[in-house]
Design a protein around this motif. Structure first.
Motif, PDB file in Angstrom:
ATOM      1  N   LEU A   2      -3.528  20.524 -12.663  1.00  0.00           N
ATOM      2  CA  LEU A   2      -4.560  20.003 -11.778  1.00  0.00           C
ATOM      3  C   LEU A   2      -5.305  21.166 -11.118  1.00  0.00           C
ATOM      4  N   PRO A   3      -6.511  20.941 -10.594  1.00  0.00           N
ATOM      5  CA  PRO A   3      -7.296  22.045 -10.017  1.00  0.00           C
ATOM      6  C   PRO A   3      -6.683  22.625  -8.745  1.00  0.00           C
ATOM      7  N   TRP A   4      -7.295  23.718  -8.270  1.00  0.00           N
ATOM      8  CA  TRP A   4      -6.949  24.386  -7.021  1.00  0.00           C
ATOM      9  C   TRP A   4      -5.479  24.811  -6.999  1.00  0.00           C
ATOM     10  N   ASN A   5      -5.132  25.605  -7.982  1.00  0.00           N
ATOM     11  CA  ASN A   5      -3.780  26.151  -8.068  1.00  0.00           C
ATOM     12  C   ASN A   5      -3.856  27.640  -8.407  1.00  0.00           C
ATOM     13  N   PRO A   6      -4.480  28.433  -7.523  1.00  0.00           N
ATOM     14  CA  PRO A   6      -4.713  29.855  -7.852  1.00  0.00           C
ATOM     15  C   PRO A   6      -3.436  30.669  -7.982  1.00  0.00           C
ATOM     16  N   THR A  47       5.060  28.169  -1.774  1.00  0.00           N
ATOM     17  CA  THR A  47       5.396  28.480  -3.161  1.00  0.00           C
ATOM     18  C   THR A  47       5.725  27.235  -3.973  1.00  0.00           C
ATOM     19  N   GLY A  48       5.788  26.073  -3.351  1.00  0.00           N
ATOM     20  CA  GLY A  48       6.231  24.866  -4.035  1.00  0.00           C
ATOM     21  C   GLY A  48       5.128  23.929  -4.472  1.00  0.00           C
ATOM     22  N   VAL A  49       3.949  24.014  -3.831  1.00  0.00           N
ATOM     23  CA  VAL A  49       2.874  23.080  -4.146  1.00  0.00           C
ATOM     24  C   VAL A  49       1.544  23.812  -4.246  1.00  0.00           C
ATOM     25  N   SER A  50       0.622  23.238  -5.006  1.00  0.00           N
ATOM     26  CA  SER A  50      -0.720  23.803  -5.155  1.00  0.00           C
ATOM     27  C   SER A  50      -1.592  23.359  -3.989  1.00  0.00           C
ATOM     28  N   TYR A  51      -2.810  23.937  -3.903  1.00  0.00           N
ATOM     29  CA  TYR A  51      -3.732  23.525  -2.851  1.00  0.00           C
ATOM     30  C   TYR A  51      -4.176  22.078  -3.060  1.00  0.00           C
ATOM     31  N   PHE A  52      -4.321  21.661  -4.310  1.00  0.00           N
ATOM     32  CA  PHE A  52      -4.675  20.266  -4.589  1.00  0.00           C
ATOM     33  C   PHE A  52      -3.594  19.330  -4.065  1.00  0.00           C
ATOM     34  N   SER A  53      -2.341  19.685  -4.328  1.00  0.00           N
ATOM     35  CA  SER A  53      -1.229  18.857  -3.842  1.00  0.00           C
ATOM     36  C   SER A  53      -1.189  18.831  -2.321  1.00  0.00           C
ATOM     37  N   GLN A  54      -1.451  19.985  -1.695  1.00  0.00           N
ATOM     38  CA  GLN A  54      -1.447  20.046  -0.235  1.00  0.00           C
ATOM     39  C   GLN A  54      -2.488  19.099   0.353  1.00  0.00           C
ATOM     40  N   ILE A  55      -3.713  19.126  -0.218  1.00  0.00           N
ATOM     41  CA  ILE A  55      -4.827  18.382   0.386  1.00  0.00           C
ATOM     42  C   ILE A  55      -4.786  16.909   0.015  1.00  0.00           C
ATOM     43  N   PHE A  56      -4.736  16.628  -1.291  1.00  0.00           N
ATOM     44  CA  PHE A  56      -4.928  15.256  -1.753  1.00  0.00           C
ATOM     45  C   PHE A  56      -3.631  14.460  -1.847  1.00  0.00           C
ATOM     46  N   ILE A 105       0.824  -1.206   0.000  1.00  0.00           N
ATOM     47  CA  ILE A 105       0.000   0.000   0.000  1.00  0.00           C
ATOM     48  C   ILE A 105       0.864   1.263   0.000  1.00  0.00           C
ATOM     49  N   ASN A 106       2.042   1.199   0.602  1.00  0.00           N
ATOM     50  CA  ASN A 106       2.943   2.345   0.564  1.00  0.00           C
ATOM     51  C   ASN A 106       3.476   2.588  -0.845  1.00  0.00           C
ATOM     52  N   LEU A 107       3.701   1.524  -1.608  1.00  0.00           N
ATOM     53  CA  LEU A 107       4.133   1.682  -3.000  1.00  0.00           C
ATOM     54  C   LEU A 107       3.049   2.392  -3.818  1.00  0.00           C
ATOM     55  N   ILE A 108       1.801   2.031  -3.600  1.00  0.00           N
ATOM     56  CA  ILE A 108       0.691   2.682  -4.316  1.00  0.00           C
ATOM     57  C   ILE A 108       0.628   4.160  -3.961  1.00  0.00           C
ATOM     58  N   TRP A 109       0.770   4.479  -2.690  1.00  0.00           N
ATOM     59  CA  TRP A 109       0.751   5.889  -2.273  1.00  0.00           C
ATOM     60  C   TRP A 109       1.899   6.675  -2.896  1.00  0.00           C
ATOM     61  N   PHE A 110       3.062   6.061  -2.997  1.00  0.00           N
ATOM     62  CA  PHE A 110       4.211   6.739  -3.610  1.00  0.00           C
ATOM     63  C   PHE A 110       3.927   7.079  -5.071  1.00  0.00           C
ATOM     64  N   LEU A 111       3.367   6.151  -5.819  1.00  0.00           N
ATOM     65  CA  LEU A 111       3.067   6.400  -7.232  1.00  0.00           C
ATOM     66  C   LEU A 111       2.033   7.515  -7.383  1.00  0.00           C
ATOM     67  N   TRP A 112       1.044   7.532  -6.505  1.00  0.00           N
ATOM     68  CA  TRP A 112       0.047   8.612  -6.526  1.00  0.00           C
ATOM     69  C   TRP A 112       0.711   9.962  -6.257  1.00  0.00           C
ATOM     70  N   ALA A 113       1.583  10.035  -5.282  1.00  0.00           N
ATOM     71  CA  ALA A 113       2.251  11.288  -4.947  1.00  0.00           C
ATOM     72  C   ALA A 113       3.122  11.777  -6.095  1.00  0.00           C
ATOM     73  N   MET A 114       3.835  10.879  -6.737  1.00  0.00           N
ATOM     74  CA  MET A 114       4.663  11.265  -7.877  1.00  0.00           C
ATOM     75  C   MET A 114       3.808  11.849  -9.000  1.00  0.00           C
ATOM     76  N   PHE A 115       2.669  11.237  -9.269  1.00  0.00           N
ATOM     77  CA  PHE A 115       1.778  11.743 -10.317  1.00  0.00           C
ATOM     78  C   PHE A 115       1.294  13.148  -9.991  1.00  0.00           C
ATOM     79  N   VAL A 116       0.830  13.363  -8.767  1.00  0.00           N
ATOM     80  CA  VAL A 116       0.272  14.667  -8.398  1.00  0.00           C
ATOM     81  C   VAL A 116       1.343  15.755  -8.450  1.00  0.00           C
ATOM     82  N   LEU A 117       2.498  15.500  -7.871  1.00  0.00           N
ATOM     83  CA  LEU A 117       3.522  16.540  -7.757  1.00  0.00           C
ATOM     84  C   LEU A 117       4.139  16.911  -9.103  1.00  0.00           C
ATOM     85  N   THR A 118       4.206  15.970 -10.024  1.00  0.00           N
ATOM     86  CA  THR A 118       4.786  16.276 -11.336  1.00  0.00           C
ATOM     87  C   THR A 118       3.740  16.791 -12.323  1.00  0.00           C
TER      88      THR A 118
END
Length: 579
Positions: free
Chosen positions: A90-94, A125-134, A72-85
């Motif tokens: 992605l939404p919520w990036n005002p 300054t490094g991440v969007s609100y979507f990245s922060q939350i999800f 399950i940690n491997l799955i979470w890592f892949l999700w995080a890589m997708f969001v951050l890159t």
């Protein structure tokens, strides 16, 4: 200063007072007994398990636990890589924050996954609100829940006399998230919101400072992240200045709340162990050893920060408020010193002052807190780390009296000792090896091509990492690898660390020093649990006594001294004696 000292004594006493009933509650929760939150979260948990097809009642072996945890940690890592890159579209990036580079995304994803939050980007300054939350907030919950679930496996293995059935990982994990982390985070977030911390989805706001300057200040879902960063002993700052930022930690009340938040679960887990295994003497022994170690680290730090810089004294300038460089006036030197040791022994990594500006002796104590990595620790991780030292102390004690080592009625044999030694050695290995490589590169100023490209894509020689030469520069590099290995996340921020070398090297360090110290203790506990129980006799070494506590403390001190004092002598101690 007397008032400030009374303040930190009050905070520590309140933490202990709150952690005991929390420990009792967690013991009942993990034992499957009824609790007052059953009516609220029971239906939600059952819905989750039905939707996912997970049978939470199925007993798992220690191997099953580790398989579920790592998968399950491997799955979470892949999700995080997708969001951050991909956060730019992605939404919520005002504020229009860009995608992370692959090496920075790798470091950030791993860092939040392993409960470290070593931030090589600058907060808001490094991440969007979507990245922060999800992504980041999500990882702060599940990483803490993972550590707590692994610790409960240890509890069950100790309590049951002979078994291969050690509960269900998903059951322990989900209960940790829903019934411990979430309720406590809500309480902390509400306190922060009512004291001025933002909790919205709008972009930057314009403010006029007292000097008349117009500045753009980020807002966003800050209170939610700040709450779980402390409750889950994660430590990542929503703002670049972390809890020194006035919106992240507005006043002395919020400082008290954030200090309580980051300590209450680690201490609560110690007492939960005593209630769960029905041996409160054992948990008191563990708490006593950890508290003695904590106080021995805290005392010189507070003294050093109150005394201030002797070089300033020689100029005839009074330092009535202590060493205030890098500190917030609203907190003061004493409370900042207390925070610096709490955050390093707990492995939270949040800061309310800049550790790079603390006195050299304080820096040495902050480093030593993470190097020992045995006093309180993070959510669940503290118990896992201390368990290794208990096994080592049991083995050494057995050798001293010429008797086969036993722990809680189970023989500790060669297989368990090999695992324990591997886990004990990986921590100093990663710190010393990483620091040695970084020091060589910095001293040689070697041109290594892409390794030394900065965040803007410009050539960046190794010497550009360091804003401070000499002893302090060495301390900065030593601190970065120590913080990574201890899953802490704080830093001596004079180090320029957002480049491929630091992102990849510390990322690898984070992976090894998070999962090996989970795999090892769970494996040892599972192996011991499956062995035949040996009743106590006149020759049995009791592990719930003060004598055994002294033995454990001696093992911790000796291992720390042999592993780390030479490095400390080259960095903060050399700087201290050169003042």
């Amino acid at each position: 200063m007397t008032t400030e000292l009374l303040g930190i004594l009050f905070i520590f006493a309140m933490t202990v007072a709150l952690s005991i009933p929390l420990g009792r509650y967690m013991a009942r929760l993990y034992a499957g007994e009824s609790t007052f939150l059953d009516a609220v979260f029971g239906p939600i948990e059952r819905l989750f398990f039905r939707a996912s097809g997970i049978d939470a009642s199925r007993e798992m072996t220690w191997k099953d636990h580790l398989k579920a945890l790592l998968t399950i940690n491997l799955i979470w890592f892949l999700w995080a890589m997708f969001v951050l890159t991909n956060q730019s579209w992605l939404p919520w990036n005002p504020d229009g924050n860009p995608d992370m580079t692959p090496d920075l995304a790798f470091n950030t994803a791993i860092s939040f996954l392993v409960n470290c939050n070593l931030q090589h980007y600058s907060g808001e300054t490094g991440v969007s609100y979507f990245s922060q939350i999800f992504c980041l907030n999500f990882l702060q919950f599940v990483s803490a829940g993972t550590g707590m679930a692994a610790a409960v496996v240890i509890f069950k293995a100790i309590r049951d006399r002979q078994t291969t059935e050690l509960g269900n990982f998903y059951d322990f994990f989900l209960k940790s998230c829903t019934r411990v982390l979430l309720p406590l985070s809500l309480i902390v977030a509400i306190v922060l919101v009512f004291n001025g911390t933002p909790m919205n989805l709008v972009g930057k706001a314009e403010y006029t400072s007292l000097q008349g300057d117009t500045v753009q200040v980020s807002q966003g879902p800050a209170a939610a992240m700040i709450a779980i960063k402390h409750i889950g002993t994660n430590g990542g700052g929503y703002f670049g200045a972390n809890s020194a930022h006035p919106l992240e930690n507005p006043n002395y009340l919020t400082m008290i709340v954030e200090l309580l938040a980051q300590t209450v679960i680690p201490l609560g887990m110690i007492f939960a162990m005593g209630f769960y295994i029905r041996n409160r003497r054992f948990s008191r022994m563990v708490f006593g050893v950890m508290t003695v170690g904590f106080l021995l680290l805290l005392a010189p730090t507070v003294w050093s920060e109150i005394q201030g810089n002797p070089a300033i004294d020689r100029l005839g300038i009074a330092q009535t408020h202590g060493a205030m460089e890098g500190k917030e006036v609203r907190f003061g030197a004493t409370a900042s010193a207390y925070w610096s040791i709490i955050t390093t022994v707990i492995s939270t990594g949040s800061v309310n002052s800049m550790h790079d500006s603390t006195m050299p002796l304080s820096g040495a104590m902050e480093l030593l807190s993470m190097m020992t990595n045995a006093f309180y620790g993070g959510c669940g991780a503290g118990i896992l780390n201390f368990y290794i030292f208990i096994i080592l102390a049991v083995f050494i004690s057995g050798l001293m009296v010429g008797r086969t080592p036993e722990f809680m009625g189970k023989k500790v044999e060669a297989r368990e000792m090999k695992i324990a030694m591997i886990v004990a050695l990986v921590h100093p290995l990663m710190i010393m090896t990483g620091t040695a490589i970084a020091s060589y590169l910095a001293s040689a100023d070697a041109n290594m091509g892409w390794w030394f490209v900065n965040a803007e894509g410009q050539p960046n020689h190794a010497t550009a990492w360091l804003n401070n030469p000499g002893f302090h520069g060495f301390s900065e590099m030593l601190y970065e690898f120590t913080s990574s290995s201890a899953n802490n996340g704080s830093g001596f921020e004079g180090l320029g660390d957002n480049n491929p070398f630091w992102n990849i090297s510390t990322g690898i360090c984070l992976i090894l020093t998070r999962f090996l110290p989970i795999i090892g203790p769970v494996a040892i506990a599972g192996l011991l649990a499956s062995k035949k129980y040996i009743p106590e006799s006149a020759g049995t070494l009791r592990t719930d006594t003060g004598t055994f506590g002294i033995m454990v403390f001696a093992v911790i001190v000796i291992l720390a001294a042999l592993s780390f004092f030479p490095a400390l002598a080259l960095g903060p101690l050399a700087e201290y004696f050169s003042l």
